[in-house]
Write a protein that holds these residues in place. Structure first.
Motif, short mmCIF file in Angstrom:
data_model
loop_
_atom_site.label_atom_id
_atom_site.label_comp_id
_atom_site.label_asym_id
_atom_site.label_seq_id
_atom_site.Cartn_x
_atom_site.Cartn_y
_atom_site.Cartn_z
N PRO A 163 0.83 -1.20 0.00
CA PRO A 163 0.00 0.00 0.00
C PRO A 163 0.86 1.24 0.00
O PRO A 163 2.05 1.20 0.33
CB PRO A 163 -0.77 -0.13 1.33
CG PRO A 163 0.16 -0.92 2.19
CD PRO A 163 0.82 -1.90 1.27
N GLU A 164 0.27 2.35 -0.39
CA GLU A 164 0.98 3.62 -0.29
C GLU A 164 1.26 3.91 1.17
O GLU A 164 0.61 3.36 2.06
CB GLU A 164 0.13 4.73 -0.91
CG GLU A 164 -0.11 4.58 -2.40
CD GLU A 164 1.18 4.58 -3.19
OE1 GLU A 164 2.08 5.39 -2.86
OE2 GLU A 164 1.32 3.76 -4.11
N PRO A 165 2.23 4.79 1.48
CA PRO A 165 2.57 5.07 2.88
C PRO A 165 1.37 5.43 3.75
O PRO A 165 1.33 5.11 4.92
CB PRO A 165 3.53 6.25 2.77
CG PRO A 165 4.18 6.06 1.44
CD PRO A 165 3.10 5.50 0.55
N GLU A 166 0.35 6.10 3.15
CA GLU A 166 -0.81 6.48 3.94
C GLU A 166 -1.85 5.37 4.00
O GLU A 166 -2.86 5.50 4.67
CB GLU A 166 -1.43 7.76 3.40
CG GLU A 166 -2.10 7.61 2.03
CD GLU A 166 -1.13 7.81 0.88
OE1 GLU A 166 0.09 7.74 1.11
OE2 GLU A 166 -1.60 8.05 -0.25
N GLY A 167 -1.62 4.27 3.28
CA GLY A 167 -2.60 3.19 3.26
C GLY A 167 -2.67 2.47 4.59
O GLY A 167 -1.66 2.05 5.15
N VAL A 168 -3.88 2.30 5.10
CA VAL A 168 -4.08 1.64 6.38
C VAL A 168 -4.61 0.23 6.15
O VAL A 168 -5.59 0.04 5.41
CB VAL A 168 -5.08 2.43 7.26
CG1 VAL A 168 -5.38 1.70 8.55
CG2 VAL A 168 -4.52 3.82 7.56
N CYS A 222 -3.14 -0.01 10.83
CA CYS A 222 -2.34 1.19 10.59
C CYS A 222 -1.55 1.03 9.31
O CYS A 222 -1.71 0.05 8.58
CB CYS A 222 -1.41 1.45 11.77
SG CYS A 222 -0.16 0.16 12.01
N THR A 223 -0.69 1.99 9.02
CA THR A 223 0.17 1.90 7.85
C THR A 223 1.41 1.07 8.17
O THR A 223 1.76 0.85 9.34
CB THR A 223 0.63 3.29 7.38
OG1 THR A 223 1.47 3.86 8.41
CG2 THR A 223 -0.55 4.20 7.11
N ARG A 224 2.07 0.64 7.13
CA ARG A 224 3.30 -0.13 7.29
C ARG A 224 4.35 0.70 8.04
O ARG A 224 5.03 0.20 8.94
CB ARG A 224 3.83 -0.54 5.92
CG ARG A 224 5.07 -1.42 5.94
CD ARG A 224 5.56 -1.64 4.52
NE ARG A 224 4.54 -2.31 3.72
CZ ARG A 224 4.50 -3.62 3.55
NH1 ARG A 224 5.39 -4.39 4.14
NH2 ARG A 224 3.57 -4.17 2.80
N ASP A 225 4.48 1.96 7.67
CA ASP A 225 5.48 2.82 8.32
C ASP A 225 5.18 2.99 9.80
O ASP A 225 6.08 2.97 10.64
CB ASP A 225 5.53 4.20 7.65
CG ASP A 225 6.19 4.15 6.28
OD1 ASP A 225 6.86 3.14 5.98
OD2 ASP A 225 6.04 5.12 5.52
N THR A 226 3.90 3.15 10.14
CA THR A 226 3.52 3.35 11.54
C THR A 226 3.90 2.16 12.39
O THR A 226 4.49 2.30 13.47
CB THR A 226 2.02 3.62 11.66
OG1 THR A 226 1.70 4.86 11.01
CG2 THR A 226 1.61 3.72 13.12
#
Length: 203
Positions: free
Chosen positions: A22-27, A84-88
């Motif tokens: 997903p995009e960075p903002e994708g949850v 949540c997102t991957r980055d989070t």
């Protein structure tokens, strides 16, 4: 390809397919583990950081000081879902040894399991009823290949999809909502009048 993720595309046969991340903002919903029964500790950490999460819970009766009391406790120890997102989640996990991804082996690598939103919603709908007759299963404990894909129309579980099957040791047939490779939950008994068979095209 290392940034790709896995989703279950064939629930019945536990087949998975690789799709772009997903995009960075994708949850998305990650299935995660908190070893040594630390799922509630992991939940407290996520709550503190404002990260949505879910631990399946059910009521148990315990005797304390000669009196029976009802307590809400985790259904399956070590299991927690994180939304949540991957980055989070990567940032939250930094320096935390009690929160780990549940993974699927793909091309020689362990890839985090991502649960589709609808599947997660159905699973939570059933769990949140806290009905005493709910049955929970670990992967492989119930053979869903013998059942029929159905949708419930009406009642407490209206709109929930799963597998209609007779559970071992019971006379009733239940609708089982499965998160492949993670866990399953069987609803309370549902009237057959509310059961709609899902055709192979998903309709």
């Amino acid at each position: 390809m290392s940034g790709d993720r896995i989703v279950i595309s064939d629930e019945k046969n536990h087949k998975a397919r690789r799709i772009p991340p997903p995009e960075p903002e994708g949850v998305v919903w990650f299935a995660m583990s908190a070893p040594y029964c630390r799922e509630l500790k992991a939940q407290a950490l996520l709550d503190e950081k404002g990260v949505e999460n879910y631990v399946p819970m059910h009521y148990v009766i315990k005797e304390m000081h000669g009196r029976k009391k009802r307590f809400l406790v985790p259904v399956i120890h070590n299991l927690i879902f994180v939304h949540c997102t991957r980055d989070t989640i990567r940032k939250v996990k930094e320096g935390v040894d009690y929160l780990q991804f549940k993974t699927i082996r793909e091309a020689g690598k362990n890839v985090p399991i991502v649960v589709p939103d609808r599947q997660m919603e159905d699973f939570m709908r059933v769990c949140e009823s806290h009905d005493a007759s709910l049955c929970f299963f670990r992967p492989g404990e119930v053979d869903l290949a013998r059942g029929t894909r159905v949708r419930i129309n009406g009642g407490e579980f209206d709109g929930v999809s799963g597998v209609f099957i007779k559970l071992a040791g019971t006379r009733e047939r239940r609708v089982v909502v499965e998160i492949p490779l993670v866990a399953s939950v069987a609803t309370a008994v549902v009237s057959t009048d509310l059961i709609e068979i899902i055709k192979e095209d998903g309709k």
